[in-house]
Design a protein around this motif. Structure first.
Motif, PDB file in Angstrom:
ATOM      1  N   UNK A 308       0.849  -1.186   0.000  1.00 12.02           N
ATOM      2  CA  UNK A 308       0.000   0.000   0.000  1.00 12.02           C
ATOM      3  C   UNK A 308       0.884   1.235   0.000  1.00 12.02           C
ATOM      4  N   UNK A 309       0.723   2.056  -1.016  1.00  8.75           N
ATOM      5  CA  UNK A 309       1.529   3.269  -1.139  1.00  8.75           C
ATOM      6  C   UNK A 309       0.982   4.349  -0.217  1.00  8.75           C
ATOM      7  N   UNK A 310       1.773   4.764   0.742  1.00 11.69           N
ATOM      8  CA  UNK A 310       1.383   5.871   1.610  1.00 11.69           C
ATOM      9  C   UNK A 310       1.854   7.178   0.988  1.00 11.69           C
ATOM     10  N   UNK A 311       0.950   8.130   0.826  1.00  2.21           N
ATOM     11  CA  UNK A 311       1.296   9.320   0.053  1.00  2.21           C
ATOM     12  C   UNK A 311       2.033  10.415   0.811  1.00  2.21           C
ATOM     13  N   UNK A 312       2.734  10.087   1.899  1.00  4.03           N
ATOM     14  CA  UNK A 312       3.516  11.098   2.611  1.00  4.03           C
ATOM     15  C   UNK A 312       2.688  12.281   3.071  1.00  4.03           C
ATOM     16  N   UNK A 313       1.595  11.975   3.771  1.00  2.00           N
ATOM     17  CA  UNK A 313       0.643  13.031   4.125  1.00  2.00           C
ATOM     18  C   UNK A 313       1.040  13.811   5.371  1.00  2.00           C
ATOM     19  N   UNK A 314       1.780  13.188   6.273  1.00  2.00           N
ATOM     20  CA  UNK A 314       2.102  13.862   7.536  1.00  2.00           C
ATOM     21  C   UNK A 314       3.284  14.804   7.315  1.00  2.00           C
ATOM     22  N   UNK A 315       3.007  16.083   7.433  1.00  2.00           N
ATOM     23  CA  UNK A 315       4.016  17.107   7.163  1.00  2.00           C
ATOM     24  C   UNK A 315       4.530  17.785   8.425  1.00  2.00           C
ATOM     25  N   UNK A 316       3.784  17.703   9.521  1.00  2.00           N
ATOM     26  CA  UNK A 316       4.173  18.389  10.758  1.00  2.00           C
ATOM     27  C   UNK A 316       3.971  17.438  11.930  1.00  2.00           C
ATOM     28  N   UNK A 317       4.933  17.446  12.850  1.00  2.20           N
ATOM     29  CA  UNK A 317       4.904  16.555  14.003  1.00  2.20           C
ATOM     30  C   UNK A 317       5.062  17.368  15.285  1.00  2.20           C
ATOM     31  N   UNK A 318       4.326  16.968  16.320  1.00  4.11           N
ATOM     32  CA  UNK A 318       4.304  17.703  17.584  1.00  4.11           C
ATOM     33  C   UNK A 318       4.295  16.714  18.740  1.00  4.11           C
ATOM     34  N   UNK A 319       4.629  17.219  19.923  1.00  2.00           N
ATOM     35  CA  UNK A 319       4.358  16.471  21.137  1.00  2.00           C
ATOM     36  C   UNK A 319       2.887  16.606  21.483  1.00  2.00           C
ATOM     37  N   UNK A 320       2.364  15.643  22.227  1.00  2.00           N
ATOM     38  CA  UNK A 320       0.936  15.668  22.546  1.00  2.00           C
ATOM     39  C   UNK A 320       0.534  16.946  23.275  1.00  2.00           C
ATOM     40  N   UNK A 321       1.424  17.459  24.115  1.00  2.00           N
ATOM     41  CA  UNK A 321       1.085  18.670  24.867  1.00  2.00           C
ATOM     42  C   UNK A 321       1.170  19.934  24.020  1.00  2.00           C
ATOM     43  N   UNK A 322       1.508  19.782  22.738  1.00  2.42           N
ATOM     44  CA  UNK A 322       1.507  20.916  21.809  1.00  2.42           C
ATOM     45  C   UNK A 322       0.248  20.919  20.948  1.00  2.42           C
ATOM     46  N   UNK A 323      -0.835  20.372  21.474  1.00  2.00           N
ATOM     47  CA  UNK A 323      -2.076  20.214  20.720  1.00  2.00           C
ATOM     48  C   UNK A 323      -2.587  21.541  20.160  1.00  2.00           C
TER      49      UNK A 323
END
Length: 350
Positions: A308-323
Motif C-alpha cells: 500500500x503506497x502511503x502518500x507522505x501526508x504527515x508534514x508536521x509533528x508535535x508532542x501531545x502537549x503541543x495540541x
C-alpha cells in the motif's frame, strides 16, 4: 489527564479532565501514543456539526496501548498496541450485520469525538473494543497506522469504491487536502488513465502532482473546459468531492460525464444546489457516505506487506502537549503548508 476540549463554535482548550473509566464490559481504555487532527474537527469548531456538544473531547483517529479492558472483551488484552478506528461497531444491529458499521444502531458508528469523548487526549475509552480497535503488526509504525484510522479507508470506501473507479477512467478529485491526496493513492489501486486534481492552494496542487496526479488545476482556471478537452468532450468518469462546500460539490456535477458518478466525501455544513434541470437526463449517479471502515483489515494487511503506497501526508509533528499549536498549524494550510499533523507522546516516539 489532559485533553483537547470543544467549548462551542470557535472555542477549544487543552486542560485537565477526569481519566476515562470502564463503563461497559466491552470497553477498553487505551493510552494514546499517537494522534492526529481531522478536517472534520475543524468543521466541528466552525459549528458545522451541531450534534457535538460543548465539553466534548475531540478526535477520532489514534494509535495507542491498551491499559485496561472490560470483562466482556475477548480479543484485546492489556499491553496490545492497537489502531483506534474512527468508527466503532456493536456488531449486532442490522447495519453492522450488513457491514455498514458507520450506521450502527447499537451505540456505535462515528461516536468518538462526536457523541462521546474522543482521542485527542492522554487516554480514551473505546466501546466495543473487540470490533473497534485493530492489533498492529510490529513492522507498522504508529505514524503509518494513523493514516488507517480514517483518511485511507474514507478515501477508499466513500470516494473510490462508491465512485466505481475502474481501469482507464478519468478521475477528477476536487480538493487536495489529506482526504483528496489519499483519494489519489487509493484511486491508483484501480489504474485510472488520468487523475486530475482541483484545489485553490498552490502548495496542495504541488503536493497532488508529487503524489501521482497527472494534472492539478486552480479554481481560477477553466476547469470544465480543460476536462472536456482531456476527455474528447465527454467529461470525467468519476468526480470525487473532497472539500465539503457547495461550490465544490456543484463543480463535480458539472465536470462528470453522462453515465458517470459523483462521489461525495466532504463534510457539508451548508446546503448545495442540485441542478436537476441539467442532471436528470444524464444518467449520473451521486453517492454520499460516512466511512464504514470495513476495508481497514485489508488496508492494514496491504500496509504490513508493503503493498500500500502511503502518500507522505504527515508534514508536521508535535508532542501531545503541543495540541493547540498543532491545531493552529493545521487550520492554516495555505500559510503553513500543512497536510496532516501527527502528535506523539514519549511512548509513541519511542
Amino acid at each position: 489527564m489532559k485533553a483537547l476540549v470543544y467549548n462551542g463554535p470557535g472555542q477549544r482548550s487543552w486542560h485537565e479532565v477526569p481519566d476515562p473509566v470502564i463503563q461497559d464490559p466491552e470497553d477498553a481504555i487505551v493510552r494514546v501514543d499517537a494522534v492526529t487532527i481531522c478536517g472534520t474537527d475543524l468543521h466541528i469548531l466552525k459549528g458545522d456539526v451541531p450534534t457535538v456538544e460543548p465539553g466534548r473531547i475531540l478526535g477520532h483517529e489514534a494509535v495507542g496501548t491498551v491499559v485496561d479492558v472490560g470483562s466482556g472483551v475477548r480479543d484485546v488484552a492489556i499491553g496490545d498496541r492497537v489502531l483506534i478506528s474512527c468508527i466503532t461497531s456493536c456488531g449486532r444491529c442490522e447495519y453492522c450485520r450488513q457491514g455498514h458499521y458507520g450506521q450502527c444502531l447499537g451505540g456505535g458508528g462515528w461516536i468518538l469525538g462526536h457523541l462521546i469523548d474522543g482521542t485527542q487526549a492522554e487516554q480514551v475509552r473505546v466501546p466495543f473494543a473487540d470490533r473497534s480497535v485493530y492489533k498492529l503488526p510490529d513492522n507498522v509504525t504508529d505514524e503509518a497506522a494513523l493514516l488507517l484510522a480514517d483518511i485511507l479507508p474514507t478515501s477508499y470506501e466513500v470516494g473510490v469504491l462508491n465512485g466505481n473507479v475502474s481501469p482507464g477512467d478519468t478521475v477528477v478529485i476536487v480538493g487536495a487536502g489529506p482526504i483528496g491526496l489519499a483519494a489519489i493513492a487509493t484511486s491508483k489501486l484501480f489504474s485510472p488513465s488520468r487523475i486530475v486534481v482541483v484545489d485553490a492552494a498552490d502548495s496542495r496542487r504541488k503536493a497532488a502532482l508529487e503524489r501521482g496526479a497527472h494534472l492539478a488545476l486552480g479554481p481560477d482556471e477553466d476547469v470544465e473546459a480543460t476536462i472536456r478537452e482531456l476527455t474528447g468532450g465527454l467529461g470525467a468518469d468519476v468526480a470525487i468531492e473532497a472539500v465539503g462546500i457547495p461550490a465544490t460539490f456543484e463543480l463535480c456535477t458539472r465536470v462528470v460525464r453522462p453515465g458517470g458518478t459523483v462521489a461525495n466525501i466532504g463534510v457539508h455544513g451548508a446546503p448545495a444546489t442540485l441542478h436537476l434541470e441539467d442532471l436528470w437526463i444524464k444518467n449520473i449517479t451521486i453517492t454520499t457516505g460516512l466511512v464504514d471502515t470495513f476495508s481497514t483489515p485489508r488496508l492494514l494487511s496491504m500496509l504490513a506487506a508493503d503493498r500500500l503506497e502511503l502518500p507522505g501526508l504527515i508534514t508536521h509533528r508535535f508532542g501531545l502537549d503541543e495540541m493547540q499549536d498543532a491545531y493552529d498549524v493545521f487550520a492554516r494550510p495555505a500559510e503553513t503548508g500543512a497536510l496532516k499533523v501527527a502528535l506523539f507522546t514519549e511512548a509513541g516516539i519511542a
